[in-house]
Design a protein around this motif. Structure first.
Motif, mmCIF file in Angstrom:
data_model
loop_
_atom_site.group_PDB
_atom_site.id
_atom_site.type_symbol
_atom_site.label_atom_id
_atom_site.label_comp_id
_atom_site.label_asym_id
_atom_site.label_seq_id
_atom_site.Cartn_x
_atom_site.Cartn_y
_atom_site.Cartn_z
ATOM 1 N N ARG A 167 0.818 -1.218 0.000
ATOM 2 C CA ARG A 167 0.000 0.000 0.000
ATOM 3 C C ARG A 167 0.854 1.271 0.000
ATOM 4 N NH1 ARG A 167 -0.855 3.557 3.539
ATOM 5 N NH2 ARG A 167 0.245 2.345 5.128
ATOM 6 N N TRP A 168 1.855 1.325 0.846
ATOM 7 C CA TRP A 168 2.696 2.513 0.961
ATOM 8 C C TRP A 168 3.418 2.788 -0.354
ATOM 9 C CZ3 TRP A 168 3.808 6.457 4.234
ATOM 10 C CH2 TRP A 168 5.031 7.120 4.094
ATOM 11 N N ASP A 169 3.983 1.748 -0.955
ATOM 12 C CA ASP A 169 4.729 1.926 -2.198
ATOM 13 C C ASP A 169 3.816 2.233 -3.380
ATOM 14 O OD1 ASP A 169 7.183 1.462 -0.955
ATOM 15 O OD2 ASP A 169 7.018 -0.704 -1.216
ATOM 16 N N LEU A 170 2.585 1.752 -3.328
ATOM 17 C CA LEU A 170 1.629 2.039 -4.402
ATOM 18 C C LEU A 170 0.968 3.396 -4.247
ATOM 19 C CD1 LEU A 170 -0.090 -1.460 -4.714
ATOM 20 C CD2 LEU A 170 1.150 -0.286 -6.542
ATOM 21 N N GLY A 171 1.186 4.051 -3.109
ATOM 22 C CA GLY A 171 0.582 5.361 -2.887
ATOM 23 C C GLY A 171 -0.911 5.287 -2.629
ATOM 24 N N LEU A 172 -1.371 4.188 -2.015
ATOM 25 C CA LEU A 172 -2.786 4.025 -1.715
ATOM 26 C C LEU A 172 -3.095 4.583 -0.331
ATOM 27 C CD1 LEU A 172 -3.296 0.321 -2.883
ATOM 28 C CD2 LEU A 172 -3.648 2.410 -4.213
ATOM 29 N N PRO A 173 -4.303 5.093 -0.117
ATOM 30 C CA PRO A 173 -4.675 5.536 1.230
ATOM 31 C C PRO A 173 -4.690 4.364 2.195
ATOM 32 C CG PRO A 173 -6.569 5.577 -0.254
ATOM 33 C CD PRO A 173 -5.372 5.315 -1.100
ATOM 34 N N ARG A 174 -4.498 4.655 3.463
ATOM 35 C CA ARG A 174 -4.409 3.593 4.474
ATOM 36 C C ARG A 174 -5.670 2.722 4.479
ATOM 37 N NH1 ARG A 174 -0.885 2.668 8.386
ATOM 38 N NH2 ARG A 174 0.148 4.645 7.923
ATOM 39 N N ASP A 175 -6.815 3.329 4.275
ATOM 40 C CA ASP A 175 -8.076 2.587 4.286
ATOM 41 C C ASP A 175 -8.580 2.358 2.861
ATOM 42 O OD1 ASP A 175 -8.580 5.232 3.730
ATOM 43 O OD2 ASP A 175 -10.436 5.331 4.899
ATOM 44 N N PHE A 176 -7.678 2.026 1.933
ATOM 45 C CA PHE A 176 -8.033 1.947 0.514
ATOM 46 C C PHE A 176 -9.171 0.964 0.249
ATOM 47 C CE2 PHE A 176 -5.077 -1.546 0.996
ATOM 48 C CZ PHE A 176 -5.525 -2.517 0.116
ATOM 49 N N ALA A 177 -9.265 -0.109 1.057
ATOM 50 C CA ALA A 177 -10.319 -1.104 0.827
ATOM 51 C C ALA A 177 -11.705 -0.514 1.032
ATOM 52 C CB ALA A 177 -10.119 -2.308 1.750
ATOM 53 N N ARG A 178 -11.806 0.527 1.891
ATOM 54 C CA ARG A 178 -13.104 1.165 2.147
ATOM 55 C C ARG A 178 -13.280 2.466 1.388
ATOM 56 N NH1 ARG A 178 -11.488 -0.347 7.290
ATOM 57 N NH2 ARG A 178 -10.881 1.804 7.757
ATOM 58 N N SER A 179 -12.179 3.191 1.200
ATOM 59 C CA SER A 179 -12.317 4.535 0.630
ATOM 60 C C SER A 179 -12.058 4.603 -0.868
ATOM 61 C CB SER A 179 -11.349 5.504 1.340
ATOM 62 O OG SER A 179 -9.998 5.140 1.106
ATOM 63 N N LEU A 180 -11.265 3.675 -1.420
ATOM 64 C CA LEU A 180 -10.902 3.747 -2.838
ATOM 65 C C LEU A 180 -11.610 2.685 -3.675
ATOM 66 C CD1 LEU A 180 -9.060 5.035 -5.059
ATOM 67 C CD2 LEU A 180 -7.393 3.252 -4.514
ATOM 68 N N LEU A 181 -11.511 1.434 -3.255
ATOM 69 C CA LEU A 181 -12.045 0.339 -4.076
ATOM 70 C C LEU A 181 -13.533 0.480 -4.390
ATOM 71 C CD1 LEU A 181 -10.194 -2.776 -2.579
ATOM 72 C CD2 LEU A 181 -9.469 -1.236 -4.421
#
Length: 435
Positions: A167-181
């Motif tokens: 996640r950190w290296d991909l630049g995804l938000p910490r809660d990507f499973a809830r906020s991005l996907l």
């Protein structure tokens, strides 16, 4: 829900396109590159610092309001120390960064002893707001990069735990499973893992976008013109000053560069195992993965784990060390980090993602005001220049890692099978074979 499209398979090539591996009995030197080591080392403690910042500032039921923002009891932070991956006791870690965290002792209530609380400084709040806006502005870019990563996987899915580790290296938000996907239901879906172990979940591709199935190498070749699928592409080579390949290795490399370039987005199961062409495809896969990461580097263990799910061969470590002109392995920070050489000029990223600019600002804040008691103050203050304040600490001085010594670095090199050299390099000689 539309079905996942079938794999994009290559036409099988005649056997003479797949020569057996000729890279044998070659000893590849490892020369320390101080500039790239610095690119790794300057991020010391950045991830636990960022995790602590998120614990303070992201919505939490344990948080309480304070005049300057969110505050958390020190006891609560201490209980989460393992999750935050703090390198030592939380209070010691917090006190390292007085420009970011403030320790307070509120007035006791009902005669109870006071419990210290930690709150963010105004500078940290301001940077957090800037980062929140940057994450919002780059959501589409993050989704595309994650989509490309899934497109590289033969089964078009990856364990959610592996994606979270990157996640950190991909630049995804910490809660990507809830906020991005959930914002991209046409791209991703979370499904039960076929293993069924412990309720494991996978992130599965829904839509295969052919327009995105173009590697960084191919995009660059198309800009220069004249490139067609199946043609030879030579990887850019950047060797450290003082590095010299053995004659037989140099000859092998020149012939290897002339082999056809097979995109990592194409199926390569028809390639003969342990062939030079299979190795070129593996290098293309590693090259593309590192290009998808915002810092253009990651821990070697991350690549090994990801490689298991991308269909890469078991000898991935040897492939990395066979190509020191493409990848650099840094032994700093008690781990091995694989850096994409072409992405850096000295210790600076050639193309800086907005999130990397903010991370450098966090690094500047971490160093600002450190050791105000006067210990080493004069020495360290010289390392933060006016340019750092503007550029976000791209060239802060190299600090000595208190928890790491040269003996441990040599052990890491030996464990990876790299022949070490005592030479150090500040500059890079660039060598780009013709396509």
């Amino acid at each position: 829900m539309p079905p996942t499209p079938p794999l994009q398979r290559l036409h099988r090539r005649p056997s003479f396109f797949q020569p057996h591996r000729t890279f044998v009995d070659a000893r590849v030197k490892w020369i320390r590159d101080r500039a790239l080591d610095h690119a790794v080392e300057k991020e010391k403690h950045l991830q636990p610092f960022h995790a602590l910042k998120d614990l303070l500032l992201l919505p939490s039921s344990a948080a309480s309001s304070s005049p300057s923002g969110t505050a958390l009891p020190l006891a609560f932070i201490t209980a989460r120390a393992a999750e935050l991956r703090l390198p030592f006791r939380p209070i010691r870690f917090i006190r390292l960064f007085p420009s970011a965290f403030v320790e307070e002792l509120p007035s006791p209530a009902s005669g109870a002893p006071p419990r210290p609380v930690i709150r963010p400084t105004f500078q940290l709040l301001r940077l957090h707001d800037d980062e929140r806006r940057a994450l919002e502005a780059t959501r589409s870019d993050a989704a595309d990069r994650l989509l490309r990563l899934l497109m590289l996987a033969p089964r078009r899915r990856l364990p959610l735990s592996v994606v979270d580790r990157l996640r950190w290296d991909l630049g995804l938000p910490r809660d990507f499973a809830r906020s991005l996907l959930p914002e991209y239901p046409d791209y991703f879906q979370i499904v039960p893992s076929p293993t069924g172990i412990g309720g494991a979940l996978d992130l599965e591709l829904v839509l295969y976008r052919k327009d995105l199935a173009v590697s960084a190498m191919e995009r660059y070749a198309m800009k220069t013109g004249g490139y067609k699928k199946g043609m030879s592409l030579s990887f850019p080579l950047h060797f450290s000053r003082g590095f010299d390949l053995e004659k037989k290795v140099r000859q092998w490399l020149e012939e290897w560069q002339k082999l056809p370039y097979i995109s990592p987005y194409e199926d390569a199961t028809h390639l003969a195992p342990k062939s030079d062409l299979a190795e070129k495809w593996t290098v293309a896969m590693l090259h593309e993965v590192l290009h998808l990461l915002v810092p253009k580097k990651t821990e070697k263990d991350n690549l090994i784990l990801l490689g298991e799910h991308l269909g890469l061969p078991a000898g991935l470590r040897k492939v990395i060390t066979h190509h020191p002109g493409i990848f650099y392995v840094s032994n700093k920070l008690r781990t091995q980090t694989v850096v994409l050489r072409e992405a850096y000029r000295r210790n600076l990223l050639v193309e800086k993602h907005p999130l990397m600019g903010l991370r450098y600002q966090y690094i500047h804040l971490m160093h600002k005001g450190k050791e105000t008691d006067g210990k080493k103050k004069d020495k360290k203050s010289k390392r933060v220049t006016a340019e750092n304040n503007i550029a976000g600490v791209d060239e802060i001085g190299e600090e000595e890692d208190e928890d790491f010594d040269e003996d441990e670095e040599d052990e890491l090199s030996a464990a990876s099978g790299i022949e070490t050299e005592d030479e150090e390099s500040d500059d890079e000689d660039v060598k780009q074979p013709a396509t």
